[in-house]
Each structure stands twice: as C-alpha cells, then as structure tokens.
Design a protein around this motif. Structure first.
Motif, PDB file in Angstrom:
ATOM      1  N   VAL A   1       0.638  -1.192  -0.087  1.00  0.00           N
ATOM      2  CA  VAL A   1       0.006   0.059   0.013  1.00  0.00           C
ATOM      3  C   VAL A   1       0.751   1.338  -0.039  1.00  0.00           C
ATOM      4  N   ASN A   2       2.272   1.186   0.354  1.00  0.00           N
ATOM      5  CA  ASN A   2       3.135   2.356   0.543  1.00  0.00           C
ATOM      6  C   ASN A   2       3.769   2.419  -0.768  1.00  0.00           C
ATOM      7  N   THR A   3       3.968   1.538  -1.395  1.00  0.00           N
ATOM      8  CA  THR A   3       4.826   1.739  -2.691  1.00  0.00           C
ATOM      9  C   THR A   3       3.965   1.594  -3.980  1.00  0.00           C
ATOM     10  N   GLY A   4       2.563   0.834  -3.943  1.00  0.00           N
ATOM     11  CA  GLY A   4       1.976   0.448  -4.807  1.00  0.00           C
ATOM     12  C   GLY A   4       2.562  -0.688  -5.897  1.00  0.00           C
ATOM     13  N   SER A   5       3.425  -1.415  -5.598  1.00  0.00           N
ATOM     14  CA  SER A   5       4.139  -2.467  -6.209  1.00  0.00           C
ATOM     15  C   SER A   5       3.897  -3.851  -5.732  1.00  0.00           C
ATOM     16  N   VAL A   6       4.367  -4.774  -6.500  1.00  0.00           N
ATOM     17  CA  VAL A   6       3.933  -6.380  -6.440  1.00  0.00           C
ATOM     18  C   VAL A   6       5.577  -7.028  -6.388  1.00  0.00           C
ATOM     19  N   ASN A   7       5.932  -7.667  -5.749  1.00  0.00           N
ATOM     20  CA  ASN A   7       7.003  -8.468  -5.545  1.00  0.00           C
ATOM     21  C   ASN A   7       7.110  -9.614  -6.317  1.00  0.00           C
ATOM     22  N   PHE A   8       8.276  -9.932  -7.032  1.00  0.00           N
ATOM     23  CA  PHE A   8       8.519 -11.104  -7.862  1.00  0.00           C
ATOM     24  C   PHE A   8       9.827 -11.786  -7.231  1.00  0.00           C
ATOM     25  N   ARG A   9       9.861 -13.061  -7.474  1.00  0.00           N
ATOM     26  CA  ARG A   9      11.233 -13.773  -7.179  1.00  0.00           C
ATOM     27  C   ARG A   9      11.306 -14.704  -8.438  1.00  0.00           C
ATOM     28  N   ALA A  10      12.696 -14.290  -8.834  1.00  0.00           N
ATOM     29  CA  ALA A  10      13.240 -15.045 -10.179  1.00  0.00           C
ATOM     30  C   ALA A  10      14.627 -15.851  -9.573  1.00  0.00           C
ATOM     31  N   VAL A  11      14.479 -16.952 -10.156  1.00  0.00           N
ATOM     32  CA  VAL A  11      15.834 -17.944  -9.843  1.00  0.00           C
ATOM     33  C   VAL A  11      16.645 -18.234 -10.968  1.00  0.00           C
ATOM     34  N   PHE A  12      17.922 -18.055 -10.960  1.00  0.00           N
ATOM     35  CA  PHE A  12      18.884 -18.496 -11.885  1.00  0.00           C
ATOM     36  C   PHE A  12      19.932 -19.539 -11.355  1.00  0.00           C
ATOM     37  N   ASP A  13      20.196 -20.415 -12.385  1.00  0.00           N
ATOM     38  CA  ASP A  13      21.385 -21.337 -11.916  1.00  0.00           C
ATOM     39  C   ASP A  13      22.510 -20.673 -11.860  1.00  0.00           C
ATOM     40  N   ASN A  14      23.568 -21.142 -10.917  1.00  0.00           N
ATOM     41  CA  ASN A  14      25.089 -20.642 -10.852  1.00  0.00           C
ATOM     42  C   ASN A  14      26.004 -21.624 -10.745  1.00  0.00           C
ATOM     43  N   PRO A  15      26.077 -22.551 -11.724  1.00  0.00           N
ATOM     44  CA  PRO A  15      26.903 -23.492 -11.531  1.00  0.00           C
ATOM     45  C   PRO A  15      28.445 -23.235 -11.481  1.00  0.00           C
ATOM     46  N   ASN A  16      28.947 -22.143 -11.903  1.00  0.00           N
ATOM     47  CA  ASN A  16      30.201 -21.645 -11.943  1.00  0.00           C
ATOM     48  C   ASN A  16      30.613 -20.703 -10.647  1.00  0.00           C
ATOM     49  N   GLY A  17      29.416 -20.467  -9.923  1.00  0.00           N
ATOM     50  CA  GLY A  17      29.677 -19.570  -8.807  1.00  0.00           C
ATOM     51  C   GLY A  17      30.052 -18.070  -9.034  1.00  0.00           C
ATOM     52  N   LEU A  18      29.653 -17.734 -10.413  1.00  0.00           N
ATOM     53  CA  LEU A  18      30.122 -16.203 -10.800  1.00  0.00           C
ATOM     54  C   LEU A  18      29.221 -15.323  -9.998  1.00  0.00           C
ATOM     55  N   LEU A  19      27.837 -15.756  -9.787  1.00  0.00           N
ATOM     56  CA  LEU A  19      26.990 -14.953  -9.139  1.00  0.00           C
ATOM     57  C   LEU A  19      27.079 -14.851  -7.532  1.00  0.00           C
ATOM     58  N   ARG A  20      27.076 -13.868  -6.598  1.00  0.00           N
ATOM     59  CA  ARG A  20      27.430 -13.780  -5.223  1.00  0.00           C
ATOM     60  C   ARG A  20      26.215 -13.057  -4.618  1.00  0.00           C
ATOM     61  N   SER A  21      25.835 -13.657  -3.466  1.00  0.00           N
ATOM     62  CA  SER A  21      24.962 -13.173  -2.554  1.00  0.00           C
ATOM     63  C   SER A  21      25.006 -11.904  -2.333  1.00  0.00           C
ATOM     64  N   GLY A  22      24.059 -10.736  -2.584  1.00  0.00           N
ATOM     65  CA  GLY A  22      24.491  -9.416  -1.951  1.00  0.00           C
ATOM     66  C   GLY A  22      24.908  -8.525  -3.311  1.00  0.00           C
ATOM     67  N   THR A  23      25.144  -9.130  -4.385  1.00  0.00           N
ATOM     68  CA  THR A  23      25.427  -8.288  -5.350  1.00  0.00           C
ATOM     69  C   THR A  23      24.290  -7.755  -6.207  1.00  0.00           C
ATOM     70  N   SER A  24      24.466  -6.608  -6.985  1.00  0.00           N
ATOM     71  CA  SER A  24      23.354  -6.403  -7.788  1.00  0.00           C
ATOM     72  C   SER A  24      23.332  -6.513  -9.103  1.00  0.00           C
ATOM     73  N   GLY A  25      22.176  -6.298  -9.737  1.00  0.00           N
ATOM     74  CA  GLY A  25      21.911  -6.520 -11.097  1.00  0.00           C
ATOM     75  C   GLY A  25      20.574  -5.907 -11.707  1.00  0.00           C
ATOM     76  N   GLN A  26      20.086  -6.405 -12.660  1.00  0.00           N
ATOM     77  CA  GLN A  26      18.928  -5.880 -13.431  1.00  0.00           C
ATOM     78  C   GLN A  26      18.001  -7.400 -13.916  1.00  0.00           C
ATOM     79  N   VAL A  27      17.080  -7.646 -13.610  1.00  0.00           N
ATOM     80  CA  VAL A  27      16.175  -8.507 -14.380  1.00  0.00           C
ATOM     81  C   VAL A  27      15.537  -8.027 -15.666  1.00  0.00           C
ATOM     82  N   ILE A  28      15.379  -8.910 -16.581  1.00  0.00           N
ATOM     83  CA  ILE A  28      15.043  -8.201 -17.986  1.00  0.00           C
ATOM     84  C   ILE A  28      13.980  -9.337 -18.281  1.00  0.00           C
ATOM     85  N   ILE A  29      12.759  -8.749 -18.477  1.00  0.00           N
ATOM     86  CA  ILE A  29      11.588  -9.445 -18.702  1.00  0.00           C
ATOM     87  C   ILE A  29      11.183  -9.329 -20.176  1.00  0.00           C
ATOM     88  N   PRO A  30      11.155 -10.111 -21.083  1.00  0.00           N
ATOM     89  CA  PRO A  30      10.781  -9.954 -22.470  1.00  0.00           C
ATOM     90  C   PRO A  30       9.412  -9.818 -22.397  1.00  0.00           C
TER      91      PRO A  30
END
Length: 352
Positions: free
Chosen positions: A247-276
């Motif tokens: 009610v404060n932001t008028g937004s809805v939360n999403f959760r997306a999951v990505f495989d990370n077999p090589n350990g490139l992605l680390r917890s706490g890092t930033s990025g941008q999710v792209i939805i086609p």
C-alpha cells in the motif's frame, strides 16, 4: 493618351517581373524532410527491474551460548559443508553449569542406590524411594541438557555454502544475538524485484493461463544484466508473485531464480532482471524522430503540407534506438524522422 497607355503597360511589366523572383524564393525556402508511414508489426520489448541477488539459502550464523571466540576454522569466502565446524566458543558459564549438573546427578544416583535396598527391606517406604528416584530423573535430565549446551561451543554450518564476512575475531565476546558470519548456498541465486500495478496488469493480460499459477508457468524465461553491463549466460525463471500489493509503494514483489553452476553470482551483488514481452501490431519509430516537452514524448506528423506536433506514448526497444508506439498514432500516419529540432508546429515543409 498613347503616352499614358504605354506608361501603364510598362508598370504592369515591372510588377510582373518583380513578383516572379519572390515566388521562386518562397518555394526554395520550404525545407524537405524524410518521413515514415506508420505500419504495424510485432515487436519484442524488454522491461528492466533492479534487483539485489541472494543465495537460495542464505543463513546467519549465531552462537547459542555466551562466551569468547576461542577458534575460527574458516575464512571469508571459504566453501563449507553441512555440519562443518566454523567456530569454537569458550563458555565458562556453560562449563560451570555442566560441573554443577554432573555433581547433582552423581549425588542423586548415589541416593537412589543407597535407598533402594532400604525400601526392599521395608525400612523406608516406597513413596520415599520414589521421591529419590524422581530427584534422580530430574538431575539426569539437567545433566544431559548441560552436556548438550556445552556441545554448542562448536558452531557448525547448517548447510553447504560459502562463508560471508567475519566481523568477530579470536577473543571476541559474543552472545546469542551476535552474527558470527553467514553461509550462502549459491548453487541457485534468487533475484527479488518489484513492478507497479499498471505493469503487472499489462503482463498478466499478455501471459497465457486462467490462474496466476498457470500464468507463472507460461511466463517466458527472464535474463539478468550484471553490474558491469554484461548479460548473464544462464536464463532464469520467475517462481512467485506476491499476492498483496504494497500500500505504501503500490508495487508487487516477484522472485526469479537463476542457476549458478560456476559460482559467478554472489549473494548481495546487484543486477537487473530483464523480462521480455511481445507486443502485437505496434508502430516502431526511431528515437531520433521524437522530442520531449514537459515530460511528454512528441513527434511531428506531416499533414496538409505542414509539420504538426503530436503527443505519443512509447516504450523503448532493447537496443535503445527505437520506440514502440503504444498510443497517439494510427496506421497511415506519416511522421518526420530526422531534423525535428529545426521544426515548429504548423511549419510548412516538403517531404522526400
């Protein structure tokens, strides 16, 4: 009389000769511009949402007893297994409690051993023996609890994962509220992001399915843009959409999951999710054909030999060079595609 007639005739010749160059000059001053005729097509658009990545399992490690850090068995970034010892706590209070509980246990055990023969001979009542046995049971439970508590001096990892920062060092006094470190399982990385109600409705209408669960199942794969602007090699999937609008932001939360077999992605890092999102029957125009005015996007339409301003609603394409027109133009309209900075509303122009 003849003289007057010749004079008038000469005057008309002079006027006629003086008008021709002016008309020619006016025609040459009308500039020529390229135009594009609106024709609908299907376009894939990308919507970008900022996110902070987290491990699929991201757990804070806290001690269960008070004491001093006696040993640190891992370093920041270490890969650990479930059950591996991370820290050892020196807890004098727990050791003292164990010694006291052990002493009480031994005393209660001896009391039972001493009183049981007397009860067998009828010297004391069975009720009194039962009292001693109850005291022994309580002492035994306290002793086992004290031993279990002392085992908490070894702080173990509850999951497989990667160790985070270590804010405490040897000798630090810690308690049950102290966060010794964190362990993140980043085999799969979770990206949380939010979108506003309007965007949510647009997407929900475009995704197939009758229920939210069906729509989530039919959603296209999403991409992840990393902090350096590069695109992550593995695509992800949207797993959940919150059922409540903030009610404060008028937004809805999403959760997306990505495989990370090589350990490139680390917890706490930033990025941008792209939805086609594929949009059908829209007009695609070059961004250079538009201009902004009071936070609105406008183009110049060609109508009846003149350039006329028109407010439009647009969405940028992935390459950033074109706009998909959502509203404001119709099929067959012609817009000026270049040189818009030299135009004015109502200005006469020619088109190529």
């Amino acid at each position: 009389m003849k003289t007057i007639a010749l004079g008038v005739f000469g005057f008309f010749i002079m006027v006629s000769c003086s008008q021709k160059p002016t008309q020619s000059m006016n025609q040459s001053s009308v500039k020529t511009y390229p135009v594009q005729k609106m024709a609908a097509k299907d376009v894939e658009l990308h919507t970008v949402f900022p996110t902070v990545l987290q491990g699929e399992i991201d757990i804070e490690i806290k001690p269960r007893i008070d004491g001093f850090i006696e040993a640190v068995y891992v370093d920041e970034g270490s890969i650990v297994k479930k059950g591996q010892v991370l820290f050892e706590i020196n807890s004098p209070v727990s050791e003292q409690n164990l010694e006291t509980a052990e002493a009480n246990y031994n005393t209660a055990r001896l009391d039972v051993e001493r009183m049981r023969p007397l009860a067998d001979k009828g010297i004391i009542s069975n009720v009194l023996l039962q009292t001693y046995e109850n005291a022994f049971s309580s002492a035994e439970a306290a002793y086992e609890s004290a031993k279990a508590t002392l085992s908490w001096t070894k702080v173990k990892s509850p999951v497989d994962g990667i160790v985070g920062t270590l804010p405490f060092r040897l000798g630090s006094l810690v308690n049950s509220s102290s966060v010794l470190t964190s362990v993140a399982n980043t085999q799969h990385v979770v990206a949380y992001f939010s979108m506003n109600e309007k965007e949510l409705l647009q997407y929900m209408r475009s995704w197939e399915g009758d229920t939210q669960a069906e729509k989530i199942k039919n959603m296209p794969s999403v991409k992840l843009m990393l902090a350096d602007g590069s695109e992550y090699e593995h695509e992800g999937r949207i797993e959940t959409i919150s059922g409540v609008v903030d009610v404060n932001t008028g937004s809805v939360n999403f959760r997306a999951v990505f495989d990370n077999p090589n350990g490139l992605l680390r917890s706490g890092t930033s990025g941008q999710v792209i939805i086609p999102r594929t949009m059908k029957d829209v007009f695609l125009i070059p961004q250079k054909s538009t201009f902004s005015q009071q936070n609105k996007v406008l183009v110049f339409k060609y109508e009846d030999g003149k350039a006329k301003q028109k407010v439009i609603s647009v969405k940028s394409t992935p390459n950033g060079q074109y706009y998909a027109v959502l509203d404001g133009l119709k099929g067959g309209d012609q817009i000026i595609t270049d040189g818009v900075s030299t135009l004015k509303d109502g200005m006469e122009i020619q088109i190529q």
